[in-house]
Design an enzyme around this catalytic site. Structure first.
Site, PDB file in Angstrom:
ATOM      1  N   SER A 142     -14.074  34.996 -16.791  1.00  0.00           N
ATOM      2  CA  SER A 142     -15.525  35.683 -16.417  1.00  0.00           C
ATOM      3  C   SER A 142     -15.732  36.782 -17.087  1.00  0.00           C
ATOM      4  CB  SER A 142     -15.297  35.966 -15.001  1.00  0.00           C
ATOM      5  OG  SER A 142     -14.439  37.075 -14.649  1.00  0.00           O
ATOM      6  N   LYS A 201     -17.166  42.330  -7.217  1.00  0.00           N
ATOM      7  CA  LYS A 201     -17.608  42.556  -8.357  1.00  0.00           C
ATOM      8  C   LYS A 201     -18.634  43.783  -8.126  1.00  0.00           C
ATOM      9  CE  LYS A 201     -15.800  38.914 -11.335  1.00  0.00           C
ATOM     10  NZ  LYS A 201     -16.092  37.574 -11.893  1.00  0.00           N
TER      11      LYS A 201
END
Ligand code: ADP
Length: 804
Positions: A692, A735
């Protein structure tokens, strides 16, 4: 030769006259030597007559052994030729007609002829006299010493020889006499003794005696060895037997035998009370019988005892009654947890279905989320609201099937596996059973624990779960299993299938405030025995603790720091300072030490080659800085920062993408042959992996190559393909929380993740600007700023290439 002995000799040999004709007494089972004194029992007519004859004269008689002791009426041929003249010292007539005489041997004699054989033997004899020696030869001396030593050895082996005889032997200086004396005291067989007697030469006779002695010694030694070996064998078993018997006696004396009986009875009652299923009951009674037969202290007995104890202590038929009042359950959940509305809803639905369908073969709940977000405490609340027991075991690091299922009893120190141990601990057969860290089970050569776990969690199979140690099936179908994990991915997929995942994400700062204010502070004050009057924490203080003393997704450290404060205050109160303590954001460091975390992550200014990525680790979201730098070189790519394989590959993909886009980025394609690129992800102690960070790496590279800085308040997450497509990622909420903590304003996310934005709390969505993108071009458009004034390395290299 000493004078004393000489004197005796003179007396005996010199003075006693022996007639040449004497009556003869055949002796059955002994050879008589000179100087021997012994009683003889005489019954035969010939013998009695011979004695009468002797007694009527000078009391002397010739005593000769007969060759075969079984011959009742011996002829001269049955009698040896050499014997000893004896003096009858005493005579006694016995009531049974026999007579007993006491005779002493006087001298050796040889039969020359039989003068008369009827009614008794009369013989003509020649007296045999040993040669006397003035001085002994060396050989004779040696022989004598040898015989004396041998005799002592025999005594040491246990041969019975009168001590008086030993003294005489010690002092004898004549070989012949020594030979006769020793031979007469060894209890020799008639033939052997006769052989000795017949040897005329005294030295030769002594030699024969030595020979006999050494044979005897051998015999005795062997006899002793055999005896001691045999004794050893018997001793071992007998010793044990005796010791046990002794022990029993001691135990009886101490009342322990009673104790044993009591213990066995106790076990029997326990077996009855345990109300086990029939099969188990049978097994328990069988083992009890075995135990009764065993010796109490045998190693196996303690094994059997432990096993029975395990059996009786398991809650075979003990269960708690469920409280399926959904409203009450909601109250409990609310009382224990702040917010988490969706999760509480889900749990209540679950309980609702349970209420309607008693034996729900439904899925197992699995709470997934970072540490400290309340997974365990939710489990406890569920147990509390249902009125069930709560147990918790950790699957972390379980690599061996035996840890789940137990070891077979044949192993020393075997125990049941963790499931059965948990059940015993719960004390009821329907507890809420939490299996922590389901994402951390391993598998290796010792077997796959997840296979055993599958059986535990499968409602079709777990009504007869078999533990290797227990050996009889246990019904787990009433247990409510809940698993927890930090991440979903590592859970074996077979297990995943059985589970209904409930994701708990990290908390925002506001949520943490709420939890602290409404739950943690209250709880800690109470646990430390103080109250709000002693310690009142204002919002700003709590905020400071959250931001400067903890950095975590959950609230575990927050709770710990609050506990820390309470402890310090409690101590002062205990010391007598019963007053209110004011802890503010300004004096907090006095209690908790200097701040542990700062907002150091916030960058000072926009930088070339430094992008901000977002990672999702098992402890929640994190921000990562990705640095790229260009140096003159030969087209190499170096990647550092303790990265996992996937992340390294992702860096390579990003590099390839950037190279393919050289023209668009305003670079000469040949530039790459003259530079080296280094990508580094600092904070190397945190292991980082996953795809990611792809777009963040590509952005960092593009920035370094084009010398365009990246906005300092832009963070990004997304996987990149070689063609520059941006692919979706997981953990968006975590996140986002991390980005928020780090003071980020813009977050670039893959378009496909747009739907996940809903999960993000509104206040966060308001403060962060989320930019969904589909391609790398869009990313660069948002992230890269205008060119820096100074030309970069790549540009220079590019220019050189262009000019060439
Ligand atoms: P986990 O099992 O997820 O690692 P715990 O259940 O051990 O976390 O939670 C850590 C601590 O935080 C516990 O004392 C728990 O009560 C508290 N806690 C976590 N979330 C909440 C919440 N939403 N409301 C109140 N307390 C919470």
């Amino acid at each position: 030769m000493s004078d004393d002995v000489k004197e005796i000799e003179d007396q005996e040999e010199g003075q006693i006259e022996i007639p040449s004709t004497l009556p003869l007494l055949p002796v059955r089972d002994i050879v008589i030597f000179p100087y021997m004194i012994l009683p003889l029992f005489v019954g035969r007519e010939v013998s009695i007559k011979a004695i009468d004859d002797a007694l009527s004269g000078n009391r002397m008689i010739l005593l000769v052994a007969q060759k075969d002791l079984n011959t009742d009426n011996p002829e001269p041929a049955d009698i040896y030729d050499i014997g000893t003249v004896g003096m009858i010292m005493r005579m006694l007539k016995l009531p049974d007609g026999r007579i007993k005489i006491l005779v002493q041997g006087i001298a050796k004699a040889k039969i020359d002829e039989y003068i008369q054989t009827d009614p008794y033997f009369q013989v003509k004899i020649t007296r045999l006299v040993d040669t006397t020696f003035e001085k002994l030869t060396l050989e004779q001396e040696a022989l004598m010493r040898n015989v004396k030593e041998q005799l002592e050895k025999m005594v040491s082996f246990g041969k019975m020889i009168l001590p008086d005889i030993m003294v005489i032997v010690e002092n004898l200086e004549d070989p012949g006499k020594l030979a006769d004396l020793v031979a007469s005291n060894l209890g020799l067989k008639v033939e052997t003794a006769q052989e000795v007697l017949e040897i005329e030469d005294s030295t030769e006779r002594l030699k024969k005696v030595t020979e006999i002695l050494s044979k005897e010694i051998d015999l005795l030694a062997t006899q002793q060895r055999i005896q001691s070996e045999a004794r050893g064998e018997i001793d071992k078993t007998q010793r044990e037997y005796f010791l046990r018997e002794q022990l029993k006696a001691i135990q009886k004396e101490l009342g322990e035998e009673d104790e044993r009986i009591e213990e066995l009875n106790d076990l029997r009652t326990k077996i009855e009370e345990a109300k086990m299923p029939e099969k188990v009951n049978k097994e328990a009674l069988k083992q009890l019988k075995r135990l009764e037969r065993m010796h109490q202290d045998a190693a196996e007995a303690s094994m059997v005892r432990t096993y029975i104890e395990w059996l009786v202590e398991l809650p075979w038929s003990k269960s708690t009654t469920d409280n399926l009042d959904i409203k009450a359950a909601k109250k409990v959940l609310d009382a224990d947890h702040y917010d988490l509305e969706k999760i509480k809803e889900r749990i209540l639905e679950y309980l609702g279905v349970r209420k309607l369908k008693e034996k729900m073969k439904g899925p197992i709940l699995c709470f997934v989320g970072p540490p400290g977000v309340g997974k365990t405490s939710l489990g406890k609340s569920i147990a509390r609201s249902l009125g069930r027991e709560f147990v918790r075991i950790s699957l972390g690091g379980v690599r061996d099937e035996a840890e789940i299922r137990g070891h077979r009893r044949t192993y020393i120190g075997a125990l049941p596996g963790r499931i059965i141990q948990g059940i015993k601990q719960a004390g009821s057969n329907n507890p809420v059973f939490m299996l922590d860290e389901a994402d951390k089970i391993g598998a290796d050569f010792r077997g796959d624990p997840s296979a055993a776990l599958l059986e535990v969690l499968d409602p079709e199979q777990n009504n007869s779960f078999s533990d290797h140690y227990i050996g009889v099936p246990f019904d787990l179908s009433n247990v409510m299993f809940i698993t927890t994990a930090n991440q979903m991915d590592p859970i074996p997929s077979a297990l995943k299938d059985r589970m209904e995942v409930i994701a708990l994400s990290g908390y925002t700062e506001e949520e943490k405030m709420g939890i602290a204010k409404n739950y943690l502070v209250k709880r800690q004050l109470e646990e430390h025995g103080i109250n709000e009057k002693h310690l009142n924490l204002s919002d700003s203080t709590l905020k400071k603790i959250i931001s400067s003393y903890t950095r975590e997704a959950g609230v575990r450290n927050l709770e710990r720091e609050i506990a820390n404060l309470c402890r310090k205050v409690a101590r002062k109160v205990a010391e007598g300072e019963d007053r209110s303590f004011r802890i503010t954001a300004d004096n907090l460091h006095k209690y908790l030490g200097p701040p542990k975390f700062m907002h150091e992550e916030e960058q000072e200014k926009d930088q070339v080659g430094v992008s901000t990525g977002l990672a999702w680790t098992e402890v929640g979201g994190e921000i990562l800085f990705i640095e790229s730098t260009i140096i003159k070189g030969k087209g190499g790519l170096t990647i550092t920062g303790h990265l996992g394989e996937v992340m390294k590959e992702s860096a390579q993909a990003a590099m390839s993408y950037v190279r393919s886009k050289a023209k668009e980025l305003g670079l000469n394609e040949d530039t790459f042959a003259n530079i080296d690129v280094h990508v580094h992800v600092p904070a190397g102690a945190i292991p980082k992996d996953g795809p990611s960070a792809g777009i963040a790496m590509a952005t960092s590279l593009a920035s370094a190559l084009t010398n365009r800085p990246i906005g300092k308040d832009v963070a990004m997450t997304g996987e990149v393909t070689l063609r520059g497509r941006v692919l979706p990622i997981g953990g968006l909420k975590e996140k986002a929380l991390a980005a928020r903590r780090a003071g980020i304003k813009t977050v670039i996310i893959p378009k496909e993740n747009q739907k996940d934005l809903e999960e993000i709390p509104k206040n966060i969505r308001k403060t962060l600007n989320f930019v969904p993108v589909e391609t790398m071009d869009e990313v660069l458009a948002v992230a890269l700023k205008a060119k820096a004034e100074e030309p970069g390395v790549a540009e220079k290299a590019s220019a050189v290439v262009a000019n060439a």
